[in-house]
Design a protein around this motif. Structure first.
Motif, PDB file in Angstrom:
ATOM      1  N   VAL A  44       0.847  -1.204   0.000  1.00 19.19           N
ATOM      2  CA  VAL A  44       0.000   0.000   0.000  1.00 19.19           C
ATOM      3  C   VAL A  44       0.880   1.250   0.000  1.00 19.19           C
ATOM      4  N   ALA A  45       1.909   1.268   0.835  1.00 16.77           N
ATOM      5  CA  ALA A  45       2.787   2.432   0.923  1.00 16.77           C
ATOM      6  C   ALA A  45       3.513   2.675  -0.400  1.00 16.77           C
ATOM      7  N   ASP A  50       2.438   1.820  -3.417  1.00 17.93           N
ATOM      8  CA  ASP A  50       1.456   2.345  -4.377  1.00 17.93           C
ATOM      9  C   ASP A  50       1.261   3.841  -4.180  1.00 17.93           C
ATOM     10  N   GLU A  51       1.165   4.262  -2.934  1.00 19.08           N
ATOM     11  CA  GLU A  51       0.994   5.692  -2.630  1.00 19.08           C
ATOM     12  C   GLU A  51       2.221   6.486  -3.049  1.00 19.08           C
ATOM     13  N   LEU A  52       3.401   5.947  -2.800  1.00 24.80           N
ATOM     14  CA  LEU A  52       4.627   6.651  -3.166  1.00 24.80           C
ATOM     15  C   LEU A  52       4.755   6.780  -4.675  1.00 24.80           C
ATOM     16  N   ALA A  63       2.461   6.860  -6.832  1.00 29.32           N
ATOM     17  CA  ALA A  63       1.450   7.782  -7.347  1.00 29.32           C
ATOM     18  C   ALA A  63       1.923   9.222  -7.303  1.00 29.32           C
ATOM     19  N   ASP A  64       2.891   9.519  -6.419  1.00 26.39           N
ATOM     20  CA  ASP A  64       3.420  10.875  -6.283  1.00 26.39           C
ATOM     21  C   ASP A  64       4.584  11.160  -7.222  1.00 26.39           C
ATOM     22  N   THR A  82      14.118   7.221  -2.934  1.00 26.90           N
ATOM     23  CA  THR A  82      13.053   6.396  -2.367  1.00 26.90           C
ATOM     24  C   THR A  82      13.295   6.007  -0.921  1.00 26.90           C
ATOM     25  N   HIS A  94      11.702   7.986   1.980  1.00 20.54           N
ATOM     26  CA  HIS A  94      10.251   7.843   2.117  1.00 20.54           C
ATOM     27  C   HIS A  94       9.861   6.511   2.768  1.00 20.54           C
TER      28      HIS A  94
END
Length: 277
Positions: free
Chosen positions: A101-102, A104-106, A108-109, A171, A174
């Motif tokens: 999940v993390a 995917d969120e990263l 997306a940014d 990366t 994050h």
């Protein structure tokens, strides 16, 4: 070797990282290693490839010399000899799902990321473009494409993230929030980051081998070049950083070997074995 090696040698175990250490500039095992492996086998010295690569990939690379050879795979979370598991340190399933999940969120940014979920049976990806699959296939001989990484039914040893930019700078910061007392984030190459158990590293794998085989750190040599090799070097009294190693690796190792472009593992091992003889 740039540092003098004067002490008496009783070498029994040699552990070498692959990329940037053992492999040449073309990513190949140097031809000079094969006769050296035969010499080491005759002397009772075990050679152990240690890598972020999976067991299937390492076994393929050393297929004609694999009998009796231990393999440290998945950055130390899986150790196998002759098909028999010596040690493993899998991840908790809930943590793996949270990591996905993390990521995917990263992604997306903005960062261009590819994800490999690394199990005991196979590695798994859902991204299928040639650019990413080409990189993944370098390290994962057993690779399956799935629709949903979170639904993989396997014991998960590691989640590997490929950053098409600079992983350490772009990366890793994050992902640092995912660290805990149970899990760790390791920069394992210019483009790769591994998320794995907090107790899994190449050093823990070497110590498991030493315990299983009755071998001491004083009888162990280790070669590495990057941050995921630090604990492995700590587990060996004969610890060598490659000439072009990460600065922290160079500080941590006791000795220096020539660059992988100069076949530093082979030339250094040849000298060590001559000294032992």
């Amino acid at each position: 070797m740039t540092a003098s090696v004067q002490a008496a040698l009783d070498l029994r175990l040699v552990v070498a990282d692959m990329d940037g250490t053992l492999l040449d500039e073309h990513g190949q095992v140097p031809d000079g290693l094969w006769p050296l492996l035969a010499d080491m086998r005759a002397r009772g010295v075990l050679f152990v490839p240690a890598s972020g690569r999976q067991y299937a990939t390492l076994h393929r690379e050393f297929a004609h010399a694999a009998e009796g050879m231990p393999f440290i795979a998945e950055n130390g979370s899986y150790v196998v000899r002759d098909g028999v598991e010596i040690s493993s340190d899998p991840l908790d399933g809930a943590f793996v799902r949270g990591v996905l999940v993390a990521l995917d969120e990263l992604a997306a940014d903005g960062p261009d990321l590819g994800v490999v979920v690394c199990g005991k049976r196979s590695a798994y990806v859902s991204r299928t473009d040639d650019a990413f699959l080409g990189e993944a296939r370098k390290y994962y001989a057993a690779l399956e494409v799935v629709c949903d990484l979170a639904a993989v039914d396997d014991e998960i040893l590691k989640v590997a993230v490929y950053d098409f930019g600079n992983a350490e700078q772009q990366t890793a910061p994050h992902l640092s929030r995912l660290r805990s007392d149970k899990n760790r984030v390791v920069v394992s190459g210019v483009h790769w980051i591994d998320l794995m158990s907090a107790t899994a590293d190449k050093g823990a794998a070497v110590r498991a081998l030493q315990s299983a085989l009755g071998i001491t750190p004083a009888q162990t040599a280790a070669f590495g070049d990057y941050l995921n090799d630090l604990e492995m070097l700590d587990a060996a009294e004969w610890s060598f950083a490659m000439a072009d190693a990460h600065p922290e690796v160079a500080r941590r190792a006791r000795f220096q070997a020539p660059s992988h472009r100069e076949y530093g593992v082979v030339t250094t091992l040849t000298r060590l074995l001559a000294q032992q003889a």
